[in-house]
Structures are given as C-alpha cells and as structure tokens.
Design a protein around this motif. Structure first.
Motif, PDB file in Angstrom:
ATOM      1  N   VAL A  52      29.600 -41.288 -27.360  1.00 60.55           N
ATOM      2  CA  VAL A  52      30.827 -40.347 -26.725  1.00 60.55           C
ATOM      3  C   VAL A  52      30.237 -39.070 -26.116  1.00 60.55           C
ATOM      4  O   VAL A  52      29.265 -38.270 -26.407  1.00 60.55           O
ATOM      5  CB  VAL A  52      31.514 -39.952 -28.045  1.00 60.55           C
ATOM      6  CG1 VAL A  52      33.033 -39.298 -27.590  1.00 60.55           C
ATOM      7  CG2 VAL A  52      32.186 -41.033 -29.104  1.00 60.55           C
ATOM      8  N   ALA A  53      30.951 -38.909 -24.832  1.00 55.05           N
ATOM      9  CA  ALA A  53      30.646 -37.760 -24.214  1.00 55.05           C
ATOM     10  C   ALA A  53      31.624 -36.621 -24.557  1.00 55.05           C
ATOM     11  O   ALA A  53      32.901 -36.844 -23.943  1.00 55.05           O
ATOM     12  CB  ALA A  53      30.451 -38.130 -22.684  1.00 55.05           C
ATOM     13  N   MET A  54      31.622 -35.650 -25.311  1.00 55.76           N
ATOM     14  CA  MET A  54      32.429 -34.747 -25.482  1.00 55.76           C
ATOM     15  C   MET A  54      32.603 -33.467 -24.399  1.00 55.76           C
ATOM     16  O   MET A  54      31.531 -33.223 -23.764  1.00 55.76           O
ATOM     17  CB  MET A  54      32.100 -34.040 -26.806  1.00 55.76           C
ATOM     18  CG  MET A  54      31.677 -34.893 -28.130  1.00 55.76           C
ATOM     19  SD  MET A  54      33.248 -35.879 -28.745  1.00 55.76           S
ATOM     20  CE  MET A  54      34.229 -34.642 -29.264  1.00 55.76           C
ATOM     21  N   THR A 249      27.899 -45.411 -15.374  1.00 56.33           N
ATOM     22  CA  THR A 249      26.529 -45.993 -15.531  1.00 56.33           C
ATOM     23  C   THR A 249      26.589 -46.526 -17.142  1.00 56.33           C
ATOM     24  O   THR A 249      25.534 -47.257 -17.261  1.00 56.33           O
ATOM     25  CB  THR A 249      25.715 -44.753 -15.434  1.00 56.33           C
ATOM     26  OG1 THR A 249      25.692 -43.984 -16.387  1.00 56.33           O
ATOM     27  CG2 THR A 249      25.636 -44.094 -14.039  1.00 56.33           C
ATOM     28  N   GLY A 250      27.667 -46.226 -17.941  1.00 54.33           N
ATOM     29  CA  GLY A 250      27.449 -46.799 -19.347  1.00 54.33           C
ATOM     30  C   GLY A 250      26.712 -46.124 -20.168  1.00 54.33           C
ATOM     31  O   GLY A 250      26.482 -46.610 -21.443  1.00 54.33           O
ATOM     32  N   GLU A 251      26.205 -44.967 -19.856  1.00 54.00           N
ATOM     33  CA  GLU A 251      25.549 -44.019 -20.817  1.00 54.00           C
ATOM     34  C   GLU A 251      26.596 -43.396 -21.870  1.00 54.00           C
ATOM     35  O   GLU A 251      26.035 -43.107 -22.917  1.00 54.00           O
ATOM     36  CB  GLU A 251      24.920 -42.915 -19.836  1.00 54.00           C
ATOM     37  CG  GLU A 251      23.801 -43.053 -19.045  1.00 54.00           C
ATOM     38  CD  GLU A 251      22.671 -43.562 -19.769  1.00 54.00           C
ATOM     39  OE1 GLU A 251      22.283 -43.055 -20.851  1.00 54.00           O
ATOM     40  OE2 GLU A 251      22.059 -44.772 -19.168  1.00 54.00           O
ATOM     41  N   ALA A 252      27.762 -43.413 -21.558  1.00 57.07           N
ATOM     42  CA  ALA A 252      28.662 -43.184 -22.530  1.00 57.07           C
ATOM     43  C   ALA A 252      29.677 -44.233 -22.737  1.00 57.07           C
ATOM     44  O   ALA A 252      30.243 -44.964 -21.598  1.00 57.07           O
ATOM     45  CB  ALA A 252      29.348 -41.879 -22.377  1.00 57.07           C
ATOM     46  N   ASP A 253      30.164 -44.506 -24.002  1.00 55.54           N
ATOM     47  CA  ASP A 253      31.202 -45.549 -24.093  1.00 55.54           C
ATOM     48  C   ASP A 253      32.417 -45.087 -23.923  1.00 55.54           C
ATOM     49  O   ASP A 253      33.610 -45.882 -23.595  1.00 55.54           O
ATOM     50  CB  ASP A 253      31.010 -46.214 -25.487  1.00 55.54           C
ATOM     51  CG  ASP A 253      29.610 -47.023 -25.757  1.00 55.54           C
ATOM     52  OD1 ASP A 253      29.157 -47.713 -24.432  1.00 55.54           O
ATOM     53  OD2 ASP A 253      28.843 -46.712 -26.483  1.00 55.54           O
ATOM     54  N   VAL A 254      32.746 -43.607 -24.537  1.00 60.37           N
ATOM     55  CA  VAL A 254      34.185 -42.885 -24.565  1.00 60.37           C
ATOM     56  C   VAL A 254      33.807 -41.572 -24.006  1.00 60.37           C
ATOM     57  O   VAL A 254      32.855 -41.112 -24.455  1.00 60.37           O
ATOM     58  CB  VAL A 254      34.721 -43.071 -25.901  1.00 60.37           C
ATOM     59  CG1 VAL A 254      35.985 -42.111 -25.928  1.00 60.37           C
ATOM     60  CG2 VAL A 254      35.257 -44.441 -26.329  1.00 60.37           C
ATOM     61  N   VAL A 255      34.670 -41.189 -22.980  1.00 62.03           N
ATOM     62  CA  VAL A 255      34.444 -39.994 -22.471  1.00 62.03           C
ATOM     63  C   VAL A 255      35.704 -39.134 -22.650  1.00 62.03           C
ATOM     64  O   VAL A 255      36.795 -39.492 -22.106  1.00 62.03           O
ATOM     65  CB  VAL A 255      34.221 -40.118 -20.981  1.00 62.03           C
ATOM     66  CG1 VAL A 255      33.963 -38.786 -20.242  1.00 62.03           C
ATOM     67  CG2 VAL A 255      32.526 -40.813 -20.808  1.00 62.03           C
ATOM     68  N   GLN A 484      41.300 -40.077 -20.126  1.00 62.64           N
ATOM     69  CA  GLN A 484      40.218 -40.512 -21.090  1.00 62.64           C
ATOM     70  C   GLN A 484      39.617 -41.497 -20.339  1.00 62.64           C
ATOM     71  O   GLN A 484      40.230 -42.446 -19.975  1.00 62.64           O
ATOM     72  CB  GLN A 484      41.025 -40.741 -22.330  1.00 62.64           C
ATOM     73  CG  GLN A 484      39.630 -41.052 -23.593  1.00 62.64           C
ATOM     74  CD  GLN A 484      40.537 -41.018 -24.756  1.00 62.64           C
ATOM     75  OE1 GLN A 484      40.989 -40.201 -25.361  1.00 62.64           O
ATOM     76  NE2 GLN A 484      40.354 -42.281 -25.363  1.00 62.64           N
ATOM     77  N   GLY A 485      38.153 -41.633 -20.632  1.00 63.67           N
ATOM     78  CA  GLY A 485      37.242 -42.913 -20.046  1.00 63.67           C
ATOM     79  C   GLY A 485      36.727 -43.744 -21.031  1.00 63.67           C
ATOM     80  O   GLY A 485      36.562 -43.044 -22.188  1.00 63.67           O
ATOM     81  N   GLU A 486      37.179 -45.101 -20.901  1.00 66.43           N
ATOM     82  CA  GLU A 486      36.747 -45.745 -21.986  1.00 66.43           C
ATOM     83  C   GLU A 486      35.897 -47.257 -21.457  1.00 66.43           C
ATOM     84  O   GLU A 486      36.368 -47.683 -20.470  1.00 66.43           O
ATOM     85  CB  GLU A 486      37.880 -46.530 -22.938  1.00 66.43           C
ATOM     86  CG  GLU A 486      38.586 -45.319 -23.454  1.00 66.43           C
ATOM     87  CD  GLU A 486      39.772 -45.777 -24.090  1.00 66.43           C
ATOM     88  OE1 GLU A 486      39.927 -47.114 -24.259  1.00 66.43           O
ATOM     89  OE2 GLU A 486      40.754 -44.939 -24.442  1.00 66.43           O
TER      90      GLU A 486
END
Length: 515
Positions: A52-54, A249-255, A484-486
């Motif tokens: 998760v990117a907070m 890039t897929g570095e985070a699953d939820v943003v 929100q990004g997922e």
C-alpha cells in the motif's frame, strides 16, 4: 517359425494393455496435478502480502490519540466500540449493543472472546482505561472537543459512559478511530502511546519504520473472520507523482489519493472515484493581520473563482462548493438558503497577506498558485509559504498565516459534521485555523449539538454553516473526490468516503499473478 512369430504377439498385447492402462490413468493424474496446482495457487494467494502506498507519513509515531489513528483504522489493526455504516449510523463493533439510560448516560455491552494482539483479553476495565486515556490526552482527540466524558465499568462485560451535558452523539463519537481500544502495553509512563501489537483487528502492527513504512501481519486469533491476506506492507509516499508511478509499475497494489494529474497516465480499470465529505477551503485569519477586517475578508471571498480552480487544477474531477458541506451529504443542498449578513467588500489597496498550504496533497500547491493570482488581481499583495504538512501544522494552528488552504474532511470523526464545525470554528476549537470566535456561530453550533440525529439536527447544521459563512472566516472552494488506485489483481479494497477504512479481512488477491 510359429514359435518365432508367436513371441512378439504377447509382447504386443502386453504393450497395448500397458498403453491402455496408461491412457486410462492419465486423466486422473492430470486432474490430480491440476487440483494440486490450484490448491498451491490458492495457498500462494492467501500467503501474499499487500503493498500500500499511503498519502502522508505519521505525525506522531502512529499514536492512536492523534490523526495517525486513521492509518491504524485503514489498516484494520485498531478497532473501536462502534463502527458506522454507509449512512453514518452506528453499528456494533467491540460493543455488541448499547442503550441510553438517561440524557447523559449510556451503557455499552463489551464483546466476549476478543483478545489484543499481545494475547491479553478485552475487558470492561481495559475499555475504561483506554477511553479515559483519550479524555485525559493533551490535546484531546477532536471528537471530544467540548465534551466532558467519564467512563466506568458496569460489571465484567459492560461500561457506562457519562457526559457532563446531554449528548445524542455518544455512539457516533465512540466510532472515531482516535477512540480505539488498545491493550495496556500501548500506554507508556511518559504519556506516549505505542500501537505495536496492541490492537484487536485482523492485522497486527509488527513494525514501525519512522516516517518510511509500517508492516502488519495477519492476526491468527482475530475474533472475526480470518484475514485473507498474509499481511500489509505500507509505505509513505507523499509525492503524488511517485504514488501514481507505483500504481502503474505494480510497486503498489493499493494507492491512496491518486493525484488528478496522474489519472490520465493510468489504466482506467485501476482508478476508482467516489465523492467524499472533504472540502478544499480557504481559511482567513479573523484575529490578526489585514484580514481581521471583515470587509477585506469579503474582498478575498469575492476574488476566489471556484469554477476556474475545479476546471484547471482538478480537471473537472471535483465539485464546486456551495457551502462547507458537499454532495457526499445529499441532504445539504436542499436545506440551504442564501447567506445573509455578509459585509460589503472593500478595496484591498495592496494589503500584504501571507498565503500558506502544504505539499502532501499534490493539488494544493497548484490551487495556491491560482488563488494567489486571483487575490492579486483583486488588489492584494500575496506571499506564499508551502511546506510539508508536518512542518507547517503548528504555525497554521497558531494563526501565523493570513490565509491558509486546507483540504478538510467534514465528517471524519463522528459521521456528523457538527464535530468538524466545532473543531474548526468554535472559540475553543482545537483546529480553529481562522482564529474565529463569534457569538452567533457559538450559539448556532450549540443548538445543532443538542439535537438528536434527524431532520431538525440537519437543518440546525445548515443554519450553523450559514452563520460561519457570514463571517467569511472560511471560503469553501470545492469538494474533493476520492481517487483511489487499485491493482486489477486486488479485490475487496474499501473505497471509503470518510477515509476510515481501506484494507480489511476480506481484501484479497484474485490470483497469484502480478500485473
């Protein structure tokens, strides 16, 4: 001759029989292999950790008595007695039921069979100690602004909550993440609160890496359903461009909070937009500096072009503000009337003002540039100060700025906007950026706070909004939307307008692949 030809015949038949046997067994073997592969795939999905990117780093070491509590809530590690449904109505959580004994007294039954992450049991005494710590904190959680609350155990399985004044919103207040119930180990002698292994949720907070990251594992003894994820790895990524890149890039699953400027660069399947009770507001200093003059505040209010800000900075992904409360509260617009009593604007004549905002929300510096241009076009001389939120909050609350742009949640704590209005506009409000202390506003807020939830309270809230707007202490510009990004491989991430929830026990990966 006969013998020579007779020998191959049995061998041939044997070969055919063996071949037939192999052909008969192959489907079962393939099915078994497929089943084993599916089982391994399911196990691998269940053992995966979510990245998760907070938006913002913690401000107080994830102290649950501060705004950091909302991170703990969004990770489902800290839980409260009450939770709110989509309409803002209270529902059972660590409390299974409640009743109002008299206007000032409430009884809450405590859920049985709950353990904290350190293995200690949830008890009525522990609830009393945790809530009492919140009432004695300095500063107190926003949800307790103007509220005097005493808590005591009622036997082994219930607590009594008493307020100094009648308070119809006690259950709503107890849903605030800042009133999460924590184990005894969380509370230190020096007054700090450490949430590591101290909550009751489906994920246990194991590691806090300062303002860089936090790591949580599945709590196997959770009182509810077992979490589908093995854990959560949360990184703090204040830079909006970096958050957008992490999603791509897929570095985070939820943003959290994908900036509007990044949306066009991201696969639409990964973008989810929800109107939210969050208002981008220009707060004006009513106590000191040039804008202590109501006529100059009126001039500033008239200078702001809301439509231009929504069109240019937000690319249309926001709603122009008609008041402090936006479309997430569907009843607000229908109750409004024109605001009366506003002063006539005066010419600024080069009055010098300082405009502040922060960088943590990517759009705000851009909004500040546009607002500066609009104010200068009206005749103000504007100087800007833009910093990270952690480095500007103290000056903001101390009234060091003439004007400040803030993205503010209007129902963050109780599911009811009165708490937000009291915090931001009451004389003793803990978040009173405008330094406002107005008798009519105080009276309107007191009236709204006394009413039970329902139509009368809603009208009183709108009347209080009008009283606040008549002072020009705040110029609501626009209402934001959650972007929100997922990952397309993630299911069950929560799109919460109130920003209390994000990942819970039902969040999962839908296969074992990457992007």
């Amino acid at each position: 001759m006969t013998l020579r030809h007779a020998l191959p015949l049995p061998l041939t038949l044997l070969s055919l029989v063996l071949l037939a046997g192999c052909q008969q067994e192959e489907p079962a073997s393939a099915e078994r292999s497929s089943s084993e592969s599916a089982s391994a795939k399911t196990a691998e999905v269940g053992d995966r950790r979510l990245k998760v990117a907070m938006l913002q780093p913690p401000r107080s070491g994830l102290n649950p008595l501060t705004d950091d509590a909302f991170k703990l809530s969004r990770w489902s590690t800290a839980e409260t007695l009450i939770r709110l449904d989509d309409d803002g109505s209270p529902q059972p959580f660590l409390a299974t039921e409640w009743e109002q004994l008299d206007p000032r007294t409430w009884r809450f039954a405590i859920r049985d069979g709950v353990t904290f992450h350190d293995g200690s049991p949830l008890t009525a005494e522990r609830v009393v100690a945790s809530l009492t710590a919140a009432t004695q904190a300095a500063p107190k959680p926003r949800i307790l602004d103007g509220v005097s609350m005493e808590i005591e155990a009622d036997g082994d399985d219930a607590v009594i909550v008493r307020t100094a004044e009648a308070d119809p919103l006690v259950p709503n207040r107890l849903s605030s993440p800042q009133l999460a119930i924590m184990s005894a180990r969380a509370y230190r002698d020096n007054g700090t609160v450490n949430p590591i292994e101290a909550g009751t949720g489906p994920f246990v907070l194991e590691t806090i890496n300062g303002t860089q990251s936090a790591h949580l594992d599945r709590y196997e003894d959770y009182w509810g359903e077992r979490a589908e994820l093995a854990g959560i790895d949360a990184d703090y990524v204040p830079d909006g461009t970096a958050r957008g890149a992490a999603l791509r890039t897929g570095e985070a699953d939820v943003v959290e909070a994908v900036p509007v400027s990044q949306v066009a660069l991201i696969d639409p399947e990964r973008i989810h937009e929800v109107p939210m009770p969050r208002t981008n507001t220009l707060y004006l200093n009513t106590e000191s500096g040039p804008l202590a003059d109501p006529a100059l505040r009126a001039a500033a209010r008239e200078a702001v072009d809301r439509e231009a800000i929504v069109r240019t900075v937000y690319e249309g992904r926001a709603d122009v503000a008609n008041g402090l409360l936006g479309p997430a509260l569907r009843w607000a617009d229908g109750l409004r009337s024109p605001v009366d009593g506003r002063p006539t604007p005066a010419a600024p004549d080069g009055a010098s003002i300082t405009l502040g905002t922060f960088t943590d929300r990517a759009e705000l510096p851009e909004v500040a540039v546009l607002v500066e241009q609009q104010l200068e076009a009206a005749g103000f001389d504007v100087q800007q100060e833009v910093r990270q939120y952690a480095h500007i909050e103290a000056d903001m609350l101390a009234g060091e700025f003439d004007a400040f742009i803030l993205s503010r949640a209007t129902m963050l704590d109780s599911g009811d906007p009165v708490a937000y209005m009291v915090s931001d506009f009451a004389c003793e409000g803990s978040f009173n950026i405008a330094q406002l202390c107005d008798p009519e506003v105080e009276a309107a807020l007191e009236k709204a706070a006394e009413l039970a939830p329902g139509p009368e309270r809603r009208q009183a809230i709108i009347d209080a909004e009008a009283a606040i707007l008549s002072t020009d202490a705040a110029v609501p510009m626009l209402h934001e939307r959650v972007i929100q990004g997922e990952s397309v491989r993630v299911a069950g991430a929560i799109r919460d307008p109130r920003e209390r929830e994000l990942i819970d026990e039902h969040t999962r990966f839908i296969d074992d692949g990457g992007e």
